[in-house]
Write a protein that holds these residues in place. Structure first.
Motif, PDB file in Angstrom:
ATOM      1  N   MET A   1       0.843  -1.178   0.000  1.00 34.27           N
ATOM      2  CA  MET A   1       0.000   0.000   0.000  1.00 34.27           C
ATOM      3  C   MET A   1       0.888   1.241   0.000  1.00 34.27           C
ATOM      4  O   MET A   1       1.924   1.273   0.639  1.00 34.27           O
ATOM      5  CB  MET A   1      -0.885   0.011   1.246  1.00 34.27           C
ATOM      6  N   THR A   2       0.481   2.248  -0.713  1.00 35.89           N
ATOM      7  CA  THR A   2       1.171   3.532  -0.684  1.00 35.89           C
ATOM      8  C   THR A   2       0.586   4.357   0.449  1.00 35.89           C
ATOM      9  O   THR A   2      -0.604   4.647   0.455  1.00 35.89           O
ATOM     10  CB  THR A   2       0.994   4.276  -2.021  1.00 35.89           C
ATOM     11  N   ALA A   3       1.404   4.707   1.417  1.00 37.30           N
ATOM     12  CA  ALA A   3       0.938   5.457   2.573  1.00 37.30           C
ATOM     13  C   ALA A   3       0.878   6.944   2.254  1.00 37.30           C
ATOM     14  O   ALA A   3       1.701   7.449   1.505  1.00 37.30           O
ATOM     15  CB  ALA A   3       1.870   5.212   3.758  1.00 37.30           C
ATOM     16  N   ARG A   4      -0.100   7.612   2.815  1.00 42.14           N
ATOM     17  CA  ARG A   4      -0.155   9.077   2.779  1.00 42.14           C
ATOM     18  C   ARG A   4       0.298   9.540   4.143  1.00 42.14           C
ATOM     19  O   ARG A   4      -0.312   9.192   5.151  1.00 42.14           O
ATOM     20  CB  ARG A   4      -1.572   9.551   2.497  1.00 42.14           C
ATOM     21  N   ILE A   5       1.371  10.318   4.206  1.00 43.95           N
ATOM     22  CA  ILE A   5       1.905  10.728   5.497  1.00 43.95           C
ATOM     23  C   ILE A   5       1.811  12.223   5.757  1.00 43.95           C
ATOM     24  O   ILE A   5       2.104  12.669   6.855  1.00 43.95           O
ATOM     25  CB  ILE A   5       3.346  10.217   5.701  1.00 43.95           C
ATOM     26  N   PHE A   6       1.409  13.005   4.767  1.00 43.95           N
ATOM     27  CA  PHE A   6       1.152  14.440   4.951  1.00 43.95           C
ATOM     28  C   PHE A   6      -0.213  14.763   4.363  1.00 43.95           C
ATOM     29  O   PHE A   6      -0.595  14.219   3.329  1.00 43.95           O
ATOM     30  CB  PHE A   6       2.205  15.302   4.241  1.00 43.95           C
ATOM     31  N   ALA A   7      -0.929  15.675   5.006  1.00 47.69           N
ATOM     32  CA  ALA A   7      -2.238  16.092   4.513  1.00 47.69           C
ATOM     33  C   ALA A   7      -2.355  17.610   4.654  1.00 47.69           C
ATOM     34  O   ALA A   7      -2.747  18.107   5.706  1.00 47.69           O
ATOM     35  CB  ALA A   7      -3.355  15.404   5.279  1.00 47.69           C
ATOM     36  N   PRO A   8      -2.016  18.352   3.604  1.00 47.85           N
ATOM     37  CA  PRO A   8      -2.195  19.809   3.666  1.00 47.85           C
ATOM     38  C   PRO A   8      -3.674  20.152   3.887  1.00 47.85           C
ATOM     39  O   PRO A   8      -4.561  19.434   3.439  1.00 47.85           O
ATOM     40  CB  PRO A   8      -1.724  20.286   2.291  1.00 47.85           C
ATOM     41  N   ALA A   9      -3.941  21.236   4.584  1.00 48.21           N
ATOM     42  CA  ALA A   9      -5.315  21.659   4.867  1.00 48.21           C
ATOM     43  C   ALA A   9      -6.120  21.774   3.574  1.00 48.21           C
ATOM     44  O   ALA A   9      -5.650  22.317   2.582  1.00 48.21           O
ATOM     45  CB  ALA A   9      -5.316  22.992   5.607  1.00 48.21           C
ATOM     46  N   GLY A  10      -7.338  21.260   3.612  1.00 49.17           N
ATOM     47  CA  GLY A  10      -8.239  21.385   2.474  1.00 49.17           C
ATOM     48  C   GLY A  10      -8.014  20.393   1.354  1.00 49.17           C
ATOM     49  O   GLY A  10      -8.744  20.391   0.371  1.00 49.17           O
ATOM     50  N   LYS A  11      -7.012  19.539   1.461  1.00 47.73           N
ATOM     51  CA  LYS A  11      -6.746  18.545   0.415  1.00 47.73           C
ATOM     52  C   LYS A  11      -7.548  17.280   0.684  1.00 47.73           C
ATOM     53  O   LYS A  11      -7.946  17.005   1.801  1.00 47.73           O
ATOM     54  CB  LYS A  11      -5.256  18.199   0.357  1.00 47.73           C
ATOM     55  N   GLY A  12      -7.761  16.519  -0.350  1.00 43.63           N
ATOM     56  CA  GLY A  12      -8.494  15.266  -0.222  1.00 43.63           C
ATOM     57  C   GLY A  12      -9.930  15.427  -0.675  1.00 43.63           C
ATOM     58  O   GLY A  12     -10.587  16.414  -0.346  1.00 43.63           O
ATOM     59  N   LEU A  27      -5.083  10.714   5.996  1.00 43.02           N
ATOM     60  CA  LEU A  27      -3.791  10.023   6.008  1.00 43.02           C
ATOM     61  C   LEU A  27      -4.004   8.555   6.294  1.00 43.02           C
ATOM     62  O   LEU A  27      -4.973   8.181   6.957  1.00 43.02           O
ATOM     63  CB  LEU A  27      -2.894  10.574   7.135  1.00 43.02           C
ATOM     64  N   HIS A  28      -3.069   7.723   5.825  1.00 41.49           N
ATOM     65  CA  HIS A  28      -3.160   6.309   6.192  1.00 41.49           C
ATOM     66  C   HIS A  28      -1.845   5.582   5.962  1.00 41.49           C
ATOM     67  O   HIS A  28      -1.054   5.948   5.097  1.00 41.49           O
ATOM     68  CB  HIS A  28      -4.289   5.608   5.444  1.00 41.49           C
ATOM     69  N   THR A  29      -1.646   4.593   6.811  1.00 41.85           N
ATOM     70  CA  THR A  29      -0.621   3.570   6.641  1.00 41.85           C
ATOM     71  C   THR A  29      -1.361   2.248   6.829  1.00 41.85           C
ATOM     72  O   THR A  29      -2.582   2.250   7.067  1.00 41.85           O
ATOM     73  CB  THR A  29       0.511   3.683   7.689  1.00 41.85           C
ATOM     74  N   MET A  33      -5.193   4.999  10.276  1.00 43.70           N
ATOM     75  CA  MET A  33      -5.873   5.839   9.292  1.00 43.70           C
ATOM     76  C   MET A  33      -6.530   7.015  10.010  1.00 43.70           C
ATOM     77  O   MET A  33      -7.076   6.856  11.101  1.00 43.70           O
ATOM     78  CB  MET A  33      -6.931   5.028   8.557  1.00 43.70           C
ATOM     79  N   LEU A  34      -6.497   8.197   9.384  1.00 40.02           N
ATOM     80  CA  LEU A  34      -7.141   9.394   9.896  1.00 40.02           C
ATOM     81  C   LEU A  34      -8.167   9.856   8.869  1.00 40.02           C
ATOM     82  O   LEU A  34      -7.826  10.053   7.696  1.00 40.02           O
ATOM     83  CB  LEU A  34      -6.100  10.486  10.147  1.00 40.02           C
ATOM     84  N   VAL A  35      -9.429  10.005   9.311  1.00 39.61           N
ATOM     85  CA  VAL A  35     -10.538  10.308   8.409  1.00 39.61           C
ATOM     86  C   VAL A  35     -11.371  11.439   9.005  1.00 39.61           C
ATOM     87  O   VAL A  35     -11.691  11.425  10.191  1.00 39.61           O
ATOM     88  CB  VAL A  35     -11.439   9.073   8.210  1.00 39.61           C
ATOM     89  N   GLU A  36     -11.742  12.401   8.165  1.00 37.74           N
ATOM     90  CA  GLU A  36     -12.623  13.501   8.579  1.00 37.74           C
ATOM     91  C   GLU A  36     -14.029  13.218   8.068  1.00 37.74           C
ATOM     92  O   GLU A  36     -14.213  12.859   6.907  1.00 37.74           O
ATOM     93  CB  GLU A  36     -12.102  14.818   7.999  1.00 37.74           C
TER      94      GLU A  36
END
Length: 111
Positions: A1-12, A27-29, A33-36
């Motif tokens: 799996m490709t992890a997302r380790i940075f999440a700029p504000a407003g992205k996604g 973000l996730h590994t 996982m972090l979910v809004e």
């Protein structure tokens, strides 16, 4: 799996959940996982359970939170943990956002 380790504000990208709310994976590994989640007033996260441990932070709004038959009202700044397998759900008493972490990650949120 490709992890997302940075999440700029407003992205996604926001996606609509089956119960009519919205979510975006921040973000996730494999392990975490972090979910809004976004809710309109009266929005319901229906009672459900999953094997993942979940920790949630109320970023905005007020929510009625039920975990294993116990209900509390939490406002912005409040938080809760759902141990693996417990039935839980929320109702937005006003428009708001939850930031949830899951371990391990929720593969069903990635596809």
């Amino acid at each position: 799996m490709t992890a997302r380790i940075f999440a700029p504000a407003g992205k996604g990208a926001w996606t609509t959940t089956p119960d009519g709310n919205r979510r975006r994976v921040l973000l996730h590994t494999d392990e975490l996982m972090l979910v809004e989640f976004g809710f309109d007033r009266g929005g319901v996260g229906a009672l459900h359970s999953h094997p993942h441990v979940q920790a949630s932070y109320v970023a905005e709004g007020r929510f009625e939170v039920t975990i294993d038959g116990q209900t509390e009202i939490l406002a912005a700044g409040g938080s809760f943990i759902v141990p693996s397998g417990l039935v839980h759900g929320v109702k937005a008493l006003e428009a708001g956002r939850l930031v949830d972490s899951f371990t391990p990650h929720r593969a069903d949120f990635l596809g």
